[in-house]
Design an enzyme around this catalytic site. Structure first.
Site, PDB file in Angstrom:
ATOM      1  N   CYS A   1      -7.184 -26.459  14.266  1.00 25.55           N
ATOM      2  CA  CYS A   1      -8.358 -27.332  14.368  1.00 25.55           C
ATOM      3  C   CYS A   1      -7.974 -28.808  14.374  1.00 25.55           C
ATOM      4  CB  CYS A   1      -9.330 -27.039  13.217  1.00 25.55           C
ATOM      5  SG  CYS A   1     -10.231 -25.478  13.430  1.00 25.55           S
TER       6      CYS A   1
ATOM      7  N   CYS B   1      -7.179 -26.603   9.332  1.00 29.43           N
ATOM      8  CA  CYS B   1      -5.993 -25.864   9.766  1.00 29.43           C
ATOM      9  C   CYS B   1      -5.272 -26.604  10.895  1.00 29.43           C
ATOM     10  CB  CYS B   1      -6.365 -24.446  10.208  1.00 29.43           C
ATOM     11  SG  CYS B   1      -7.115 -24.324  11.853  1.00 29.43           S
TER      12      CYS B   1
ATOM     13  N   ASP C   1      -7.913  -7.072   0.877  1.00 24.64           N
ATOM     14  CA  ASP C   1      -7.063  -7.098   2.071  1.00 24.64           C
ATOM     15  C   ASP C   1      -7.873  -6.545   3.231  1.00 24.64           C
ATOM     16  OD1 ASP C   1      -5.840  -4.243   3.161  1.00 24.64           O
ATOM     17  OD2 ASP C   1      -6.596  -4.128   1.115  1.00 24.64           O
TER      18      ASP C   1
ATOM     19  N   ASP D   1       0.859  -1.178   0.000  1.00 19.59           N
ATOM     20  CA  ASP D   1       0.000   0.000   0.000  1.00 19.59           C
ATOM     21  C   ASP D   1       0.902   1.237   0.000  1.00 19.59           C
ATOM     22  OD1 ASP D   1      -1.940   1.875   0.358  1.00 19.59           O
ATOM     23  OD2 ASP D   1      -2.719   1.077   2.231  1.00 19.59           O
TER      24      ASP D   1
ATOM     25  N   CYS E   1     -12.859 -27.414   9.265  1.00 23.71           N
ATOM     26  CA  CYS E   1     -11.613 -26.720   8.959  1.00 23.71           C
ATOM     27  C   CYS E   1     -10.428 -27.679   9.086  1.00 23.71           C
ATOM     28  CB  CYS E   1     -11.426 -25.524   9.896  1.00 23.71           C
ATOM     29  SG  CYS E   1      -9.901 -24.599   9.623  1.00 23.71           S
TER      30      CYS E   1
ATOM     31  N   HIS F   1      -6.016 -20.173  12.588  1.00 25.33           N
ATOM     32  CA  HIS F   1      -7.357 -20.615  12.208  1.00 25.33           C
ATOM     33  C   HIS F   1      -8.073 -19.571  11.360  1.00 25.33           C
ATOM     34  CE1 HIS F   1     -11.401 -22.129  12.154  1.00 25.33           C
ATOM     35  NE2 HIS F   1     -11.797 -20.927  12.576  1.00 25.33           N
TER      36      HIS F   1
END
Length: 345
Positions: free
Chosen positions: A309, A306, A266, A93, A304, A335
């Site tokens: 998890c 991840c 974003d 940015d 999930c 997560h």
């Protein structure tokens, strides 16, 4: 490898599309969500954690990295990719939104923004040329023009004046770019006035950037106004270039914007919420400090995949959070980022 964008598939019922961005540091499948790594790090996560979550591109910030540790230091240390050990694409940015957020500490001038550092109070002038110089020193793959982020609310006259300044700065940014391998995106402003949004789009597109962003949303306007701007303006943005909705948003916001043809997003929401104990699932939002999870053996989200998890229960995550353990921030952020990546996939 030069920057390029290709559309792989379009949805016949909406304006949604699948695409692929190619950069010197790899490719990005779109629609894409970019975790915010403001100061050269996505808070609480290692680059390896990001890759494990399926992240392909991250965002860095010109304003913060310019002030600390300094863009010339990062250049001498091999660029931002080497400095932070992130091998994939990076979008930076311009710093315009951060300067906008300084309020009384900054003054908008025709040539740029005069501001005082939030770190030590030192005075700086950020011009369109300086923003490009900093980003080229960082060696980011996608760079943004310096723009004036129009506040909300603003009168029509104020918004038009802001739009004209953004266009002037976009021209200067375009002339300042020296590296053809990296992309430069223009930013469409115009506040909440759709005719000014169309005027801004026409002026910015005429400068022929590598991609285009809708800026000046999520600055306090009602959500339905942001939705109207996205619905009306996104489909008018060049079809063959990436379309980026800056600073958005929630999963619901992203689904809406994708259906209207947006390719890139974003937002700090997934990481900030994780650090404050708010976790996203496919069925509900979980406030992990609540006593109801004290002895709950289930993962945050049974759908999930991840690391968090797969290995930890709600009860343990609650214990970590209530105890103020750093690991709580790490596991929660893993997560939430993976949740967003699964959404994009």
């Amino acid at each position: 490898m030069h920057f390029s964008f290709e559309i792989l598939k379009k949805d016949s019922a909406t304006n949604a599309r699948l695409g692929r961005i190619s950069t010197p540091h790899g490719s990005v499948d779109t629609p894409a969500f970019m975790p915010v790594g403001t100061q050269g790090t996505v808070k609480a996560l290692r680059p390896e954690d990001l890759r494990d979550c399926g992240v392909q591109i991250i965002l860095g910030n010109t304003y913060h990295l310019y002030l600390r540790p300094g863009h010339e230091s990062i250049r001498r240390l091999g660029g931002l990719h080497t400095f932070m050990n992130w091998p994939g694409p990076i979008l930076t940015d311009s710093g315009g939104f951060q300067v906008y957020s300084l309020g009384a500490l900054r003054k908008i001038l025709p040539e740029g923004v005069m501001f005082r550092s939030h770190i030590d109070g030192s005075r700086h002038l950020l011009t369109p040329q300086k923003a490009i110089e900093i980003q080229e020193a960082l060696d980011s793959d996608i760079q943004m023009c310096l723009d004036e982020c129009t506040p909300y609310p603003a009168t029509y006259k104020q918004t038009l004046s802001s739009l004209q300044l953004t266009t002037r700065w976009a021209k200067l940014s375009r002339l300042s770019k020296t590296n053809d391998d990296h992309a430069l995106f223009g930013i469409v402003q115009g506040g909440t006035y759709l005719d000014l949004r169309r005027q801004s789009l026409e002026e910015i597109v005429a400068l022929d950037f590598d991609g285009y962003a809708l800026g000046g949303v999520s600055v306090g306007e009602p959500k339905d106004v942001m939705y109207t701007i996205t619905h009306d303006i996104a489909p008018l943005m060049p079809d063959e270039k990436p379309r980026y909705l800056m600073g958005v948003g929630t999963p619901q916001d992203i689904v809406f914007a994708v259906s209207n043809g947006i390719d890139m997003f974003d937002c700090v929401i997934p990481t900030r919420c994780a650090r404050h104990g708010l976790l996203f699932t496919n069925s509900e939002k979980i406030v992990i400090k609540n006593a109801r999870w004290r002895e709950d053996h289930r993962p945050i989200d049974e759908t999930c995949d991840c690391y968090t998890c797969r290995n930890y229960s709600r009860a343990y995550l609650r214990h970590l959070y209530v105890a103020g353990e750093i690991l709580a921030m790490i596991l929660n952020t893993i997560h939430n980022i993976r949740h967003y990546m699964l959404l994009m996939e």
